[in-house]
Scaffold this active site. Structure first.
Site, PDB file in Angstrom:
ATOM      1  CE  LYS A 129      -4.364   1.081   0.097  1.00 33.74           C
ATOM      2  NZ  LYS A 129      -5.522   0.306  -0.352  1.00 33.74           N
ATOM      3  CG  ASP A 169      -7.307   3.398  -1.035  1.00 39.15           C
ATOM      4  OD1 ASP A 169      -7.758   2.251  -0.946  1.00 39.15           O
ATOM      5  OD2 ASP A 169      -7.432   4.237  -0.112  1.00 39.15           O
TER       6      ASP A 169
END
Ligand code: NDP
Ligand code: 2IT
Length: 450
Positions: A129, A169
C-alpha cells in the site's frame, strides 16, 4: 491486553512497542491476531517457524519527500509512502491513497490488511500500500499532475510489473493513475503493467472502475442468500461515501432490486426516499468533482444534513460503509440495530470500529468484513495484470463474470474457515483465517534467510 495464546501475546506486545502510537495499524493487527488464536493452537508449526512475528513486520517501508510547484510558483512539500508488506504469494499489490490523514500508521494498516485480502482473491498477489498526505481537493489539474509526476519520480525506483504494482484508493482514480503511468514510462522507457486502474486506451481493464462496488454487492448478495435466504430485492440500503466504491455499489445494489436511499461525503449526507438517482450523483462527483450536497438542488424530495455520522440513523435493511476507516462506531451500530438492519458489509477498509463489529455479531446481524467484501477491486486489478501480460483485453462480461465468481468463492471460503475452527457465521475470523493460511504456507515453504 491478553490473548489466550502466550505466543500471540508476546508478538502483539512487541508490535505495540515497535509501532507506538500507530493506532490504526495496531487495531488491524490485533483483529487478525485475535482471529488466529485457534489456528496457532492447532498448528504448532506456525510458532516454530516464527510466522506471526514475520507477518507483522513489513518486508520494506519506504518514506520519501515529494516536492512540487503549485500554480503560484510556490514550492510545496508532501510526504510519500510505500509499504511492501508481504511478497510470499506474489508481487506486492495495493492502492495509493492521497488524503491529508495519510501517515505511517494508515499506510501500514492498509498494507497489512491487503496481505489477507489479496490472498482471499485466490490470485497470486502479495500485500502492499502507499500514498501521500497530499490533498487533491481544491487543486488544479496541473497541480495534481505535477504532484503525481514528482511522487512517481521516487516511487518508480521501488516498483515494477513483477515487483510491486500500485493502483487507486481514496483520492486516486483514472486521472492520477494516468499521470503516474506517463511519468513511469518517461523515466523507464518501458510500457508495462506497472499500475492497474489504467485508462482503457492504454492497458486498463474493462470493469475495473466498477469492480469494488459491484464485488461488494456480489459478496453481500451471496452472504444474505446463504446465511438467511434473503436477497437485495425490496431492501432499503444505506451507503456511506460518494466516491468510486459507493457509486458502483449503489449501481449494483439497485440493479439487484434494492433501493439505495442515502450517500455521504466528509461534510454530510443526502437522503432520498425515492431512491438515489445515480446519473445525478455521477455528474456531480465524476464529471464536476463537486460535493454531495449539490444533489438536493437537482433532485426534488431529497434532503441534506451536515455531519457524516448521522447517515447511520437512517432506517435500512442493509448498510454498506464505503467511505473510510472507523466511520461506523458503537453508537452508530446501536442505531442501525435498533432500526432493524439485517446485514452490514464493508466497502471501505476497516470502516467499523471493533466495538461496532462486536455489537453486530452479538445482535446476529450478518457482517461482511472489508478484507472479504471489498476484495473485488484488487481481484480485478489482478485480472488487469493478467491481460497486460498476455497483451490482450477481455470483454466487460468476461471480467464481470470472473469477478462475481471470485466474490462468491471468497464468501464460501471465509464461511467454511470459520466453521472449521468452531466459529460458524463469524466471517471476520473466517476471512482472516482463510487469507492467512495460504500466506503462512507459502512463507514456510520459502524458508527464513539467516
Ligand atoms: P474516493 O476517493 O473515490 O471516495 C472517497 C469517499 O469517502 C468520498 O466520498 C470521501 O468524501 C469519503 N471520505 C474520505 N475520507 C473521509 C473521511 N475522513 N471522513 C468521511 N468521509 C471520507 O475513494 P474510494 O471510493 O476509492 O475509496 C473508499 C473506501 O474504499 C476507502 O476506504 C478505500 O480504501 C476503500 N477501497 C477502495 C477500493 C478501490 O478500488 N478504489 C478497493 C477496496 C477498498 P470527501 O470527498 O468529503 O473526502
Ligand atoms: O484497498 C484496496 O484493495 C484497493 N484500494 C485496491 C487495490 C488494487 O491494487 O487494486
Amino acid at each position: 491486553m491478553a490473548f489466550k495464546s502466550e505466543y500471540l501475546t508476546k508478538v502483539y506486545d512487541k508490535v505495540c512497542q515497535r509501532n507506538k502510537g500507530e493506532e490504526e495499524f495496531l487495531q488491524a493487527v490485533r483483529e487478525v491476531l485475535e482471529s488466529l488464536e485457534p489456528v496457532v493452537e492447532q498448528r504448532p508449526e506456525i510458532e516454530k517457524n516464527g510466522i506471526i512475528e514475520r507477518l507483522v513486520e513489513p518486508e520494506r517501508f519506504i518514506q520519501f519527500r515529494v516536492p512540487w510547484v503549485d500554480d503560484n510558483g510556490n514550492v510545496q512539500v508532501n510526504r510519500g509512502f510505500r509499504v511492501q508488506f508481504n511478497s510470499a504469494i506474489g508481487p506486492y499489490k495495493g492502492g495509493l491513497r492521497l488524503h491529508p490523514t495519510v501517515c505511517a500508521s494508515v499506510i501500514k494498516f492498509l498494507g497489512f490488511e491487503q496481505i489477507f485480502k489479496n490472498s482471499l482473491t485466490g490470485l497470486p498477489i502479495g500485500g502492499g500500500k502507499g500514498g501521500s498526505d497530499f490533498d487533491p481537493k481544491g487543486k488544479s489539474d496541473n497541480e495534481v499532475m505535477r504532484f503525481c509526476q514528482s511522487f512517481m519520480t521516487e516511487l518508480s525506483k521501488h516498483i515494477g510489473a513483477d515487483t510491486d504494482v500500485p493502483a487507486g484508493d481514496i483520492g486516486v482514480g483514472a486521472r492520477e493513475i494516468g499521470y503516474m503511468f506517463g511519468q513511469y514510462k518517461r523515466l523507464r522507457n518501458e510500457f508495462t503493467g506497472v499500475l492497474t486502474g489504467k485508462g482503457l486506451s492504454y492497458g486498463g481493464s474493462l470493469a475495473r472502475t466498477e469492480a469494488t462496488g459491484y464485488g461488494l454487492c456480489y459478496f453481500t448478495d451471496e452472504m444474505i442468500k446463504c446465511m438467511k435466504n434473503e436477497s437485495f430485492k425490496g431492501k432499503t440500503v444505506v451507503i456511506s461515501g460518494s466516491g468510486n466504491v459507493a457509486i458502483y455499489a449503489t449501481q449494483k445494489a439497485t440493479e439487484l432490486g434494492g433501493k439505495v436511499v442515502a450517500l455521504s461525503d466528509s461534510n454530510g449526507y443526502i437522503y432520498d426516499p425515492n431512491g438515489i438517482n445515480l446519473d445525478v450523483v455521477k455528474q456531480i462527483k465524476e464529471v464536476e468533482r463537486g460535493r454531495i450536497k449539490e444533489y438536493v438542488d437537482r433532485v426534488q424530495g431529497a434532503t441534506y444534513t451536515e455531519g457524516c455520522k448521522g447517515i447511520w440513523t437512517i432506517k435500512c435493511d442493509i448498510a454498506l460503509p464505503c467511505a473510510t476507516q472507523n466511520e461506523l462506531d458503537g453508537e452508530s451500530a446501536d442505531a442501525l440495530i435498533k432500526n432493524g438492519v439485517i446485514a452490514v458489509a464493508e466497502g471501505a477498509n476497516m470502516p467499523s470500529t471493533p466495538e461496532a463489529i462486536e455489537k453486530f455479531q452479538a445482535a446476529g446481524v450478518m457482517f461482511g468484513p472489508a478484507k472479504a467484501a471489498n476484495a473485488g477491486g484488487v481481484a480485478t486489478s489482478a485480472l488487469e495484470m493478467s491481460q497486460n501480460s498476455e497483451r490482450l483485453s477481455w470483454t466487460f462480461e468476461e471480467v464481470d463474470a470472473k469477478l462475481k465468481n471470485i466474490m462468491v468463492n471468497i464468501f464460501h471460503n471465509s464461511y467454511n474457515a470459520a466453521e472449521k475452527y468452531g466459529m460458524k457465521g463469524n466471517l471476520v475470523a473466517g476471512a482472516n483465517i482463510a487469507g492467512f493460511d495460504k500466506v503462512a504456507d507459502a512463507m514456510m515453504w520459502q524458508g527464513v534467510a539467516y
